[in-house]
Design a protein around this motif. Structure first.
Motif, mmCIF file in Angstrom:
data_model
loop_
_atom_site.group_PDB
_atom_site.id
_atom_site.type_symbol
_atom_site.label_atom_id
_atom_site.label_comp_id
_atom_site.label_asym_id
_atom_site.label_seq_id
_atom_site.Cartn_x
_atom_site.Cartn_y
_atom_site.Cartn_z
ATOM 1 N N GLU A 114 0.824 -1.210 0.000
ATOM 2 C CA GLU A 114 0.000 0.000 0.000
ATOM 3 C C GLU A 114 0.855 1.256 0.000
ATOM 4 N N SER A 115 1.987 1.191 0.741
ATOM 5 C CA SER A 115 2.814 2.394 0.779
ATOM 6 C C SER A 115 3.373 2.671 -0.606
ATOM 7 N N GLY A 116 3.744 1.599 -1.350
ATOM 8 C CA GLY A 116 4.226 1.789 -2.720
ATOM 9 C C GLY A 116 3.201 2.516 -3.558
ATOM 10 N N ASP A 117 1.938 2.063 -3.479
ATOM 11 C CA ASP A 117 0.874 2.702 -4.239
ATOM 12 C C ASP A 117 0.716 4.163 -3.803
ATOM 13 N N LEU A 118 0.786 4.340 -2.501
ATOM 14 C CA LEU A 118 0.592 5.676 -1.944
ATOM 15 C C LEU A 118 1.664 6.641 -2.452
ATOM 16 N N TYR A 119 2.923 6.192 -2.455
ATOM 17 C CA TYR A 119 3.995 7.092 -2.883
ATOM 18 C C TYR A 119 3.898 7.370 -4.366
ATOM 19 N N ALA A 120 3.481 6.348 -5.117
ATOM 20 C CA ALA A 120 3.294 6.578 -6.555
ATOM 21 C C ALA A 120 2.227 7.656 -6.743
ATOM 22 N N PHE A 121 1.183 7.573 -5.950
ATOM 23 C CA PHE A 121 0.087 8.555 -6.010
ATOM 24 C C PHE A 121 0.621 9.964 -5.733
ATOM 25 N N PHE A 122 1.437 10.085 -4.688
ATOM 26 C CA PHE A 122 1.965 11.408 -4.342
ATOM 27 C C PHE A 122 2.990 11.892 -5.368
ATOM 28 N N ASP A 123 3.795 10.975 -5.885
ATOM 29 C CA ASP A 123 4.750 11.366 -6.933
ATOM 30 C C ASP A 123 3.998 11.907 -8.143
ATOM 31 N N GLU A 124 2.896 11.235 -8.496
ATOM 32 C CA GLU A 124 2.124 11.687 -9.661
ATOM 33 C C GLU A 124 1.550 13.085 -9.421
ATOM 34 N N ARG A 125 1.087 13.295 -8.197
ATOM 35 C CA ARG A 125 0.541 14.626 -7.877
ATOM 36 C C ARG A 125 1.626 15.691 -7.947
ATOM 37 N N LEU A 126 2.788 15.346 -7.422
ATOM 38 C CA LEU A 126 3.905 16.293 -7.437
ATOM 39 C C LEU A 126 4.311 16.601 -8.881
ATOM 40 N N LEU A 127 4.317 15.578 -9.719
ATOM 41 C CA LEU A 127 4.669 15.778 -11.129
ATOM 42 C C LEU A 127 3.671 16.728 -11.786
ATOM 43 N N LYS A 128 2.401 16.498 -11.548
ATOM 44 C CA LYS A 128 1.366 17.350 -12.174
ATOM 45 C C LYS A 128 1.534 18.799 -11.730
ATOM 46 N N LYS A 129 1.804 18.967 -10.427
ATOM 47 C CA LYS A 129 1.944 20.318 -9.879
ATOM 48 C C LYS A 129 3.144 21.021 -10.515
ATOM 49 N N LYS A 130 4.264 20.320 -10.548
ATOM 50 C CA LYS A 130 5.489 20.885 -11.141
ATOM 51 C C LYS A 130 5.245 21.254 -12.599
ATOM 52 N N ALA A 131 4.566 20.340 -13.328
ATOM 53 C CA ALA A 131 4.337 20.561 -14.750
ATOM 54 C C ALA A 131 3.457 21.794 -14.957
ATOM 55 N N LYS A 132 2.465 21.940 -14.099
ATOM 56 C CA LYS A 132 1.552 23.076 -14.210
ATOM 57 C C LYS A 132 2.308 24.393 -13.965
ATOM 58 N N GLU A 133 3.216 24.356 -12.989
ATOM 59 C CA GLU A 133 3.982 25.566 -12.677
ATOM 60 C C GLU A 133 4.952 25.923 -13.804
ATOM 61 N N LEU A 134 5.568 24.883 -14.369
ATOM 62 C CA LEU A 134 6.633 25.132 -15.347
ATOM 63 C C LEU A 134 6.100 25.416 -16.753
ATOM 64 N N ALA A 135 4.940 24.847 -17.084
ATOM 65 C CA ALA A 135 4.441 24.939 -18.465
ATOM 66 C C ALA A 135 4.476 26.370 -19.039
ATOM 67 N N PRO A 136 4.005 27.397 -18.295
ATOM 68 C CA PRO A 136 4.020 28.741 -18.891
ATOM 69 C C PRO A 136 5.431 29.238 -19.205
ATOM 70 N N CYS A 137 6.424 28.787 -18.426
ATOM 71 C CA CYS A 137 7.811 29.248 -18.649
ATOM 72 C C CYS A 137 8.420 28.615 -19.898
ATOM 73 N N LEU A 138 7.800 27.552 -20.389
ATOM 74 C CA LEU A 138 8.365 26.853 -21.549
ATOM 75 C C LEU A 138 8.009 27.529 -22.867
ATOM 76 N N SER A 139 7.086 28.462 -22.806
ATOM 77 C CA SER A 139 6.645 29.173 -24.010
ATOM 78 C C SER A 139 6.330 28.217 -25.164
ATOM 79 N N SER A 140 5.735 27.091 -24.836
ATOM 80 C CA SER A 140 5.295 26.087 -25.831
ATOM 81 C C SER A 140 6.422 25.367 -26.571
ATOM 82 N N CYS A 141 7.667 25.613 -26.172
ATOM 83 C CA CYS A 141 8.765 24.988 -26.930
ATOM 84 C C CYS A 141 8.803 23.477 -26.692
#
Ligand SMILES: Nc1ncnc2c1ncn2[C@@H]1O[C@H](COP(=O)(O)OP(=O)(O)O)[C@@H](O)[C@H]1O
Ligand SMILES: O=C(O)C1=C[C@@H](OP(=O)(O)O)[C@@H](O)[C@H](O)C1
Length: 276
Positions: free
Chosen positions: A47-74
């Motif tokens: 269960e902890s493995g699943d849980l950490y995967a869940f949190f890693d995925e959330r962290l990835l989404k958050k990071k991606a959302k923050e960074l996307a505008p700085c990429l200027s679509s490149c």
């Protein structure tokens, strides 16, 4: 670590704390969040493995959302040796960013009329493949909002750098031993440069990859960003083989963010005002 990262991980840790309170406990005391041993909770491993995967995925989404505008679509061009995970990590990354994913080998295969890379090598030779690969990169570099998994040898021809420099280049630096293990597990049929002789697949792959890397390492180091899995594993006190594509994708975004912050001028993409 940047202040925002600390704040973000602290917030995530709080959520994790809450989550773990509602989970049944048992013997496992090892926790991972973005691969990191952070706290000792009694949680079942599966269960902890699943849980950490869940949190890693959330962290990835958050990071991606923050960074996307700085990429200027490149575009993001992933480079690195065969088997380093350009395709696997590229798919995860593209999904998080809301970008399209393109594998340049597949692009070449489609452009050649659905002939596999192995067949192109066999029927026409490597130089024809390289020409087709350059043409593919030229076409792909004129598009926006794509994560491109390049072929491992794309870095060799200088002209390809002119194309890839229209976006951000990332080198996925994976230890040879891990590469050889991955290649041995899937076989060498689709990778003609490794598909030779008879013998133990791991040793064959290791020897051939080692010779190729020696010739290419300087070229890979030209990438805007290097993501070293050895370093990441050390930082997280984990084994390289435990670094999931999601964890690696988070690291790619963190390194791109650092690269963009270090640039004197903001990333000047000619795509900023265009859509994909
Ligand atoms: N982080 C990872 N951990 C374990 N196996 C991986 C990881 N990333 C990729 N692989 C496996 O390694 C093999 C090669 O990956 P792939 O993404 O096709 O590499 P590339 O596109 O760089 O040649 C695949 O079988 C894939 O499932
Ligand atoms: O390293 C190389 O020269 C090659 C890597 C392959 O792509 P992957 O890196 O996706 O395996 C493919 O382009 C071709 O077999 C040659």
């Amino acid at each position: 670590m940047l202040d925002e990262d600390v704040a973000q991980r602290t917030a995530t840790l709080r959520q994790l704390h809450y989550f773990l309170q509602i989970m049944p406990s048992s013997a496992n005391t090892h926790t991972m969040l973005h691969g990191k041993k952070m706290i000792n909770y009694d949680t079942p491993r599966r269960e902890s493995g699943d849980l950490y995967a869940f949190f890693d995925e959330r962290l990835l989404k958050k990071k991606a959302k923050e960074l996307a505008p700085c990429l200027s679509s490149c575009c993001i061009f992933l480079t690195g040796m065969m088997g380093c995970g350009k395709t696997t990590v590229g798919k995860v990354l593209s999904e998080a960013l809301g970008y399209a994913f393109v594998d340049s080998d597949t692009y070449v295969e489609q452009a050649a009329g659905e002939i596999s890379v192995a067949q192109i090598f066999q029927q026409y030779g490597e130089s024809v493949f390289r020409d087709n690969e350059s043409k593919a990169l030229q076409e792909l570099s004129s598009k926006s909002q794509q994560v491109v998994a390049t072929g491992g040898g794309a870095v060799v021809h200088p002209i390809n750098w002119e194309y890839m420099r229209k976006g951000i280049t990332v080198f996925l630096d994976v230890p040879l031993d891990a590469l050889a293990r991955r290649i041995a597990a899937v076989g060498t049929d689709s990778r003609p440069l490794l598909d030779f002789d008879s013998g133990d697949p791991y040793t064959k792959a290791l020897m051939r990859l080692s010779t190729l890397l020696e010739k290419r390492v300087e070229k890979y180091s030209r990438a805007n960003v290097t993501v070293s899995l050895s370093k990441l594993a050390d930082d997280l006190e984990e084994d390289v083989s435990h670094l999931t594509p999601t964890i690696i994708a988070i690291e790619v975004l963190e390194q791109i963010e650092k690269y963009l912050r270090g640039k004197k001028k903001p990333f000047n993409s000619h795509f900023s005002s265009r859509s994909a």
